[in-house]
Design a protein around this motif. Sequence first.
Motif, mmCIF file in Angstrom:
data_model
loop_
_atom_site.group_PDB
_atom_site.id
_atom_site.type_symbol
_atom_site.label_atom_id
_atom_site.label_comp_id
_atom_site.label_asym_id
_atom_site.label_seq_id
_atom_site.Cartn_x
_atom_site.Cartn_y
_atom_site.Cartn_z
ATOM 1 N N VAL A 74 -0.275 9.987 -2.854
ATOM 2 C CA VAL A 74 -1.265 10.032 -1.775
ATOM 3 C C VAL A 74 -0.688 9.306 -0.567
ATOM 4 C CG1 VAL A 74 -3.202 10.100 -3.387
ATOM 5 C CG2 VAL A 74 -2.402 7.884 -2.529
ATOM 6 N N THR A 75 -1.430 9.302 0.533
ATOM 7 C CA THR A 75 -0.973 8.602 1.728
ATOM 8 C C THR A 75 -1.365 7.127 1.656
ATOM 9 O OG1 THR A 75 -3.010 8.999 2.974
ATOM 10 C CG2 THR A 75 -1.297 10.708 3.069
ATOM 11 N N PHE A 76 -0.630 6.296 2.397
ATOM 12 C CA PHE A 76 -0.988 4.886 2.393
ATOM 13 C C PHE A 76 -2.324 4.667 3.107
ATOM 14 C CE2 PHE A 76 0.951 4.962 6.600
ATOM 15 C CZ PHE A 76 0.201 4.039 7.324
ATOM 16 N N GLN A 77 -2.691 5.610 4.007
ATOM 17 C CA GLN A 77 -4.000 5.520 4.651
ATOM 18 C C GLN A 77 -5.121 5.678 3.638
ATOM 19 O OE1 GLN A 77 -1.486 7.429 5.769
ATOM 20 N NE2 GLN A 77 -1.320 7.356 8.014
ATOM 21 N N ALA A 78 -4.885 6.525 2.635
ATOM 22 C CA ALA A 78 -5.888 6.709 1.580
ATOM 23 C C ALA A 78 -6.079 5.414 0.794
ATOM 24 C CB ALA A 78 -5.464 7.830 0.643
ATOM 25 N N GLN A 137 0.834 -1.204 0.000
ATOM 26 C CA GLN A 137 0.000 0.000 0.000
ATOM 27 C C GLN A 137 0.866 1.252 0.000
ATOM 28 O OE1 GLN A 137 -2.636 -0.463 3.383
ATOM 29 N NE2 GLN A 137 -4.162 -1.587 2.173
ATOM 30 N N GLU A 138 1.975 1.200 0.720
ATOM 31 C CA GLU A 138 2.876 2.358 0.773
ATOM 32 C C GLU A 138 3.490 2.647 -0.591
ATOM 33 O OE1 GLU A 138 2.856 -0.154 2.823
ATOM 34 O OE2 GLU A 138 2.632 0.614 4.873
ATOM 35 N N SER A 180 -5.462 2.421 1.849
ATOM 36 C CA SER A 180 -6.124 1.469 2.750
ATOM 37 C C SER A 180 -7.628 1.687 2.771
ATOM 38 C CB SER A 180 -5.562 1.603 4.166
ATOM 39 O OG SER A 180 -6.214 0.730 5.055
ATOM 40 N N ALA A 186 0.855 4.105 -2.880
ATOM 41 C CA ALA A 186 0.580 5.480 -2.464
ATOM 42 C C ALA A 186 1.655 6.435 -2.976
ATOM 43 C CB ALA A 186 0.485 5.548 -0.942
ATOM 44 N N LYS A 187 2.902 5.994 -2.905
ATOM 45 C CA LYS A 187 4.014 6.841 -3.370
ATOM 46 C C LYS A 187 3.905 7.112 -4.868
ATOM 47 C CE LYS A 187 9.058 7.203 -3.197
ATOM 48 N NZ LYS A 187 10.328 6.538 -2.763
#
Length: 273
Positions: free
Chosen positions: A29-33, A20-21, A35, A24-25
């Motif tokens: 965006v953020t990895f929380q997004a 996910q990280e 997720s 996201a990169k």
Amino acid sequence: MRDDLAKNICRYRKEKGLTQEELAKKLGVTFQAVSKWETAQSLPDIALLPRLSQVFDISIDKLLGYASYDKPITIYEEEYKTPEYYWGVEPSKICLRILELLPPSSHLKLLDVGCGEGKDAVFFARNGYDVTAFDISDAGLEKTKRLAEQVGVQVKTFKADILDFRLDTHFDVIFSSGVFHYIKPQLRQDILSNYKQFTKPNGLHVFNVFVNKPFIAQAPEKEPTACNWTSGELFMYYHDWLIQECSEVIFDCNSSGIPHQHAMNKIIAQKYK
């Protein structure tokens, strides 16, 4: 659409081997997004869809859950368009074993995964199973319907890609022969877990897979989307089921007109109630 998109983002991320990280990169965006997208708590901005489809190397339609086949997926599509049945009409020998282990004395639902031209699906229908079958080949599905009509049985067919399709209804028997080498290694756990989840108590899984052996040359077809399994790999997915049979064989093949050999693992596993 929300649920389909969530599942597809997760599925294609794993298929590309991304965390996910890492995804996201690539998207900024953020990895929380990511997720939240994968759990359907939120949706990605529409402006991100082209970038997501580019990262996953798929169309936006496919990302959103709409089947999109803009290029041939199987090398057998043209072969199946001929009047003759490329694989013949005699069922695989393993089909008889299913009749022995779980005869259709009651209403039993059977799914044929990657039915090809339908010889096995029609055999099961003739013997009293309620048969559903899918394949990626239009020509193969048409031949399945034609063969079923010729012998006076019903086989419910639909078109699907084994990589994308997931079960949402239960079956007593899930069967597949000569198809699982199209499942990429990173998707095998997900797909087989889904099949196991939607199998009724005492139900059977009957599968065979091509396995790599250093002393057997690559098959002449050289299918671009194929990926053989490791010997014994299939069996490990059924450590929590009753394994009725597991075996490995080497056999001669002439399907391409060029004599060659295959190594294959076979499993018959039962969901112990």
